[in-house]
Design an enzyme around this catalytic site. Structure first.
Site, PDB file in Angstrom:
ATOM      1  N   ARG A   1      50.432  30.952  17.567  1.00  0.00           N
ATOM      2  CA  ARG A   1      51.195  30.125  18.512  1.00  0.00           C
ATOM      3  C   ARG A   1      51.235  28.652  18.158  1.00  0.00           C
ATOM      4  NH1 ARG A   1      48.546  33.906  21.575  1.00  0.00           N
ATOM      5  NH2 ARG A   1      47.187  34.033  19.791  1.00  0.00           N
ATOM      6  N   THR A   2      50.138  28.093  17.653  1.00  0.00           N
ATOM      7  CA  THR A   2      50.147  26.637  17.434  1.00  0.00           C
ATOM      8  C   THR A   2      51.156  26.260  16.349  1.00  0.00           C
ATOM      9  OG1 THR A   2      47.825  26.586  18.071  1.00  0.00           O
ATOM     10  CG2 THR A   2      48.675  24.653  16.943  1.00  0.00           C
TER      11      THR A   2
ATOM     12  N   LYS B   1      45.152  27.780  -7.238  1.00  0.00           N
ATOM     13  CA  LYS B   1      45.042  27.412  -8.663  1.00  0.00           C
ATOM     14  C   LYS B   1      44.099  26.233  -8.826  1.00  0.00           C
ATOM     15  CE  LYS B   1      49.921  28.604  -9.411  1.00  0.00           C
ATOM     16  NZ  LYS B   1      51.234  27.948  -9.645  1.00  0.00           N
TER      17      LYS B   1
ATOM     18  N   ARG C   1      45.751  21.922  10.428  1.00  0.00           N
ATOM     19  CA  ARG C   1      44.682  22.794  10.936  1.00  0.00           C
ATOM     20  C   ARG C   1      43.765  23.147   9.778  1.00  0.00           C
ATOM     21  NH1 ARG C   1      44.982  28.058  14.763  1.00  0.00           N
ATOM     22  NH2 ARG C   1      45.173  26.387  16.271  1.00  0.00           N
TER      23      ARG C   1
ATOM     24  N   HIS D   1      41.115  20.197  19.462  1.00  0.00           N
ATOM     25  CA  HIS D   1      42.444  20.814  19.427  1.00  0.00           C
ATOM     26  C   HIS D   1      43.243  20.140  20.545  1.00  0.00           C
ATOM     27  CE1 HIS D   1      45.631  23.552  18.885  1.00  0.00           C
ATOM     28  NE2 HIS D   1      45.022  24.716  19.043  1.00  0.00           N
TER      29      HIS D   1
HETATM   30  C1  NCD Z   1      42.548  28.580  19.583  1.00  0.00           C
HETATM   31  C2  NCD Z   1      42.193  27.908  18.276  1.00  0.00           C
HETATM   32  O1  NCD Z   1      42.693  28.262  17.214  1.00  0.00           O
HETATM   33  O2  NCD Z   1      41.404  26.994  18.368  1.00  0.00           O
HETATM   34  N1  NCD Z   1      43.779  29.170  19.625  1.00  0.00           N
HETATM   35  C3  NCD Z   1      44.913  28.413  19.777  1.00  0.00           C
HETATM   36  O3  NCD Z   1      45.144  27.461  19.078  1.00  0.00           O
HETATM   37  N2  NCD Z   1      45.761  28.748  20.763  1.00  0.00           N
HETATM   38  C4  NCD Z   1      41.468  29.376  20.167  1.00  0.00           C
HETATM   39  C5  NCD Z   1      40.774  30.401  19.336  1.00  0.00           C
HETATM   40  O4  NCD Z   1      40.863  30.438  18.132  1.00  0.00           O
HETATM   41  O5  NCD Z   1      40.069  31.211  19.959  1.00  0.00           O
END
Ligand code: NCD
Length: 316
Positions: free
Chosen positions: A54-55, A82, A104, A132
């Site tokens: 989703r993110t 590589k 991320r 986050h």
């Molecule tokens: C979370 C994350 O990746 O930090 N998910 C998200 O971004 N919606 C929570 C998780 O990984 O449990």
């Protein structure tokens, strides 16, 4: 605001301004053609070194609805395999002219590090156990709109349940929700509460059954096993017995209470009841709201920051 690295960097006024901007963006999303030219000419690169559904999709959709160009970097199919370093990867993308990096990574601090290698804006889309921020803004937006209190969560009680220790979502949510006046209770076995949580502005409970009837929002987390190096609970079955949301527990929620989860859910472990059977579930609403909130963040960092650019009928 040049970057968005941590919810801790946001003041209450900045949070309220972002949530207000998200309202304008939600209006854009409700139009037959959900698109405005506000970020035309800008390029947003999503650089994900960790899995995401989703993110990543929500940031990319947000950028497109603002007419930015998007670039998607996927670690598993890149020259990292590589031997290319993280720094060279960022500098390579920067050389193609990127205005914002959405980053991320499994290690805390990587988005901050990236700011030293590029002049572009950097947005933290999740770094290790650390932060986050856009998830917390999405969650706060969802709660404030549900409760009809656009500016504040004053007097509301939010229980965050489960693997707090490994959760960047919990850390960012504690920061945002308490700035908006919510009372936050962390509910978990003691092994999954960070030692530093005694200094956070929260209450701590080890019993979901003790708190569930009194919460306005029940915010469930999954066990983030890929971030664990050892066993933190005797067994998942034992964990579910004490901290999983079963149908019986859900029946003890107040009628107005919301159930939320950042996803991914682990059905049968953290969510035993089907969320479709819980009237207060806003889990899919959180996903929907992620787009206007990320539009608000991108527009605030990259645009003129003036909502008049979003007026209906603006020429594309
Ligand atoms: C979370 C994350 O990746 O930090 N998910 C998200 O971004 N919606 C929570 C998780 O990984 O449990």
């Amino acid at each position: 605001m040049k970057h968005l690295l941590s919810a801790d960097d946001l003041t209450t006024d900045e949070i309220i301004a972002l949530l207000g901007m998200a309202d304008h963006m939600a209006e854009v999303n409700a139009r037959p053609v959900p698109k405005v030219p506000a970020l035309r000419g800008k390029t947003v690169a999503s650089v994900f070194f960790e899995d995401s559904t989703r993110t990543r999709l929500s940031f990319e959709t947000a950028a497109k609805r603002l007419s930015a160009d998007t670039m998607t970097f996927s670690a598993s199919t890149s020259s990292l395999n590589k031997g290319e370093s993280l720094r060279d990867t960022i500098e390579t993308l920067s050389a193609m002219r990127v205005d914002a990096f959405v980053v991320r990574h499994k290690s805390s601090g990587v988005p901050l590090q990236v700011t030293e290698w590029t002049d572009a804006c950097v947005i933290n889309a999740g770094d290790g156990w650390h932060q986050h921020p856009t998830q917390a803004l999405t969650d706060a937006y969802t709660m404030t709109r549900e409760f009809g209190t656009p500016q504040t969560l004053s007097g509301k009680t939010v229980a965050i349940v489960g693997d707090i220790l490994h959760s960047r979502v919990a850390r960012s949510n504690v920061s945002v929700l308490t700035k908006l006046g919510a009372k936050v209770v962390l509910v978990a076995p003691s092994t999954l509460i960070p030692a530093s949580a005694t200094e956070w502005p929260v209450n701590i409970s080890h019993s979901l059954d003790d708190v569930i009837a009194d919460v306005d929002v029940l915010y469930m987390l999954r066990m983030q096993q890929e971030r664990m190096e050892t066993a933190f609970v005797p067994s998942l079955g034992e964990y579910t017995k004490r901290f999983g949301l079963t149908a019986h527990r859900a029946s003890r929620l107040a009628e107005h209470a919301l159930v939320m989860h950042p996803g991914p859910m682990n059905r049968g472990i953290d969510m035993v009841v089907d969320p479709a059977d819980v009237p207060g579930s806003r889990i899919l609403k959180q996903v929907t709201n992620g787009i206007p909130v990320r539009m608000a963040v991108l527009f605030t960092l990259l645009g003129a920051g003036n909502a008049s650019q979003l007026t209906q009928g603006t020429d594309l």
